[in-house]
Scaffold this active site. Sequence first.
Site, mmCIF file in Angstrom:
data_model
loop_
_atom_site.group_PDB
_atom_site.id
_atom_site.type_symbol
_atom_site.label_atom_id
_atom_site.label_comp_id
_atom_site.label_asym_id
_atom_site.label_seq_id
_atom_site.Cartn_x
_atom_site.Cartn_y
_atom_site.Cartn_z
ATOM 1 N N GLY A 89 46.287 40.733 77.801
ATOM 2 C CA GLY A 89 44.927 40.209 77.892
ATOM 3 C C GLY A 89 44.802 38.751 77.499
ATOM 4 O O GLY A 89 43.944 38.026 78.004
ATOM 5 N N ASP A 110 57.942 39.610 77.807
ATOM 6 C CA ASP A 110 57.274 40.912 77.710
ATOM 7 C C ASP A 110 58.210 41.976 78.255
ATOM 8 O O ASP A 110 58.848 41.763 79.290
ATOM 9 C CB ASP A 110 55.944 40.917 78.496
ATOM 10 C CG ASP A 110 54.949 41.926 77.922
ATOM 11 O OD1 ASP A 110 55.356 43.078 77.666
ATOM 12 O OD2 ASP A 110 53.782 41.559 77.711
ATOM 13 N N SER A 117 45.461 50.932 82.771
ATOM 14 C CA SER A 117 44.507 50.614 81.700
ATOM 15 C C SER A 117 44.547 49.128 81.322
ATOM 16 O O SER A 117 43.759 48.678 80.498
ATOM 17 C CB SER A 117 44.800 51.472 80.475
ATOM 18 O OG SER A 117 46.050 51.113 79.909
ATOM 19 N N CYS A 252 44.128 47.905 70.609
ATOM 20 C CA CYS A 252 43.099 47.882 71.654
ATOM 21 C C CYS A 252 42.926 49.273 72.256
ATOM 22 O O CYS A 252 41.837 49.651 72.680
ATOM 23 C CB CYS A 252 43.483 46.897 72.749
ATOM 24 S SG CYS A 252 43.372 45.192 72.210
ATOM 25 N N CYS A 411 40.025 66.449 68.500
ATOM 26 C CA CYS A 411 39.795 64.996 68.579
ATOM 27 C C CYS A 411 40.595 64.472 69.771
ATOM 28 O O CYS A 411 40.987 65.249 70.638
ATOM 29 C CB CYS A 411 40.201 64.299 67.281
ATOM 30 S SG CYS A 411 41.964 64.343 66.986
#
Lengths: 458, 113
Positions: A89, A110, A117, A252, A411
């Site tokens: 991002g 990376d 997503s 995130c 959950c």
Amino acid sequence: MTTTIDTTIHTLREEIASCETRLAELRTQLAAAEARSQTESRNEQKARKWPLEKDDYKRYGRQLILPEIGLQGQLRLKKASVLIVGVGGLGCPAAAYLAGAGVGTIGFVDGDTVDESNLHRQILHTTPKVGMSKVDSAIDYCKSLNPTLTYTPHRTPLTPQTALPTFTPYDLVLDCTDNPATRYLISDTCVLLCKPLVSASALRTDGQLMLLNHPSRPAGSVPARDSDSPPGGPCYRCVFPRPPPAASVVSCGEGGILGPVVGVMGVLQALEAIKLIAGGRRDRRYEPSLLLFSATADAPFRSVRLAARRPGCAACSARATVTRDALAGGSLDYVRFCGAVEPVRALGPGERVGAREYYAEEPDPDPDHVLVDVRDKVQFELCSLAGSINIPYSEIAATALPPRRRIYVVCRLGNDSQLAARRMKELGLGAGGKRWIGDIRGGLSAWREVDGEFPDYG
Amino acid sequence: MAEKTKTNKEDFIPLTVEFSGGLEMLFSNQKKHDVSIPARDESGNSSNIAFLVRYLCDNLMKDPKKEFFIQDNTVRPGILVLINDADWQLEGEDEYEVKKGDNILFVSTLHGG
Ligand SMILES: [Zn+2]
């Protein structure tokens, strides 16, 4: 008499004719000379070497005419090399603007591949690129944006062993990563190699930006008393000498992130890099600061003053323990330094059921049991199991449970549900063992074994 | 009598306390709080940041996860304390004695990207 005058006239006419011939000759010569001169000067201009490529004047024209850039600034950008660590991002918008501005060499680090997503914020990656290396995807985009630059791929995650050789060829580093361990590693490497670091981060609707190790001086260096050169700027360890407890670190994926928020921070990183490079003076006095961005605040930008280098800093002080040998030799364990979150084991085997087990054994609707979903309200509204009720983890103590014999807690992943079930028991909701309280192992993520259509927002 | 009223009023210091970077979630999801804290701590010394942190933990923080704000009697690692927009290192860290109208900002470092 008449004869003498006639002779004079004749002579004069001849002289004029001769002069006119000569004049015509001179005019021809002049025209030829002028033509030659023009061609030569044109040739001369053609041969003249301009400092930028012909197309560069047009491509960078809109920034070239700014006094902050100008010809010298553009030449510095062209000569510069910037390493972007993390092509997510932050890294995506940063890379796009650096490539657009003409930074001569851009490196990308990376080890991840593009995931669906990522797409709402990682603007260089597109739907057809899902599954592709993020580095390749970013280079693919930047090449089409600006084919005149050099792009260097580093397709593996940064490690203490790879950091020094990876960083060495670059002038400036952008920390666009997403975890504390890598942030310490990047800062330490920048200090060891005397490179400035533009560090940014974002979560939910907030962002933070710091220019670190600027000016970049060796660890422990003190400017001579009579020199007016400023001291080195603080490093990441100066600002955060100890890492936060691992349990307090929110990713995130867990906390969420708004695309334009992380985008703003990445764009600001590119801006800092461009200012630093085009300005040329790496030695300028700089008041260390932290820029806070909060999308929901009335005044979204706020800058706060940071302290100078910390006297006992482990990386940049005279007493530094972070050395090249320690780093390259692997004796600095960043993952251990930052700690890991222990897997939650709050419930025993008799207190947990699998998703299939629950589905097979508990009819719905059923007067004997209740399913309590302890995710927050926003996530519950996103998707929930039929018949479940929502009691967010923080509201357990304050909410009465329906009078049923069995309480199942669920959950997102099966961690909070254990803690919630234990908390309910501590609050005495188990009625001394008369009421069964337990959770669904693996949470809603495991529920997809039962119902493949149940939404996956993770 | 007038003297006494004045003293009482000065027993408390009005401050603005702000939380950012997710810390606000521990404080009723509210970023800005106007608080008045006792001018003197438990031992009768002028209130400093160390006392303010304890006071906030005991009086303002409703969330039970105290360890996400406080550790070893001070703010946990990864929280920056800014006194009137300057790093507390520049002001004497937790020994800084708070003054009327001070703005104390607690920022949790973010790591996402
Ligand atoms: Zn340092």
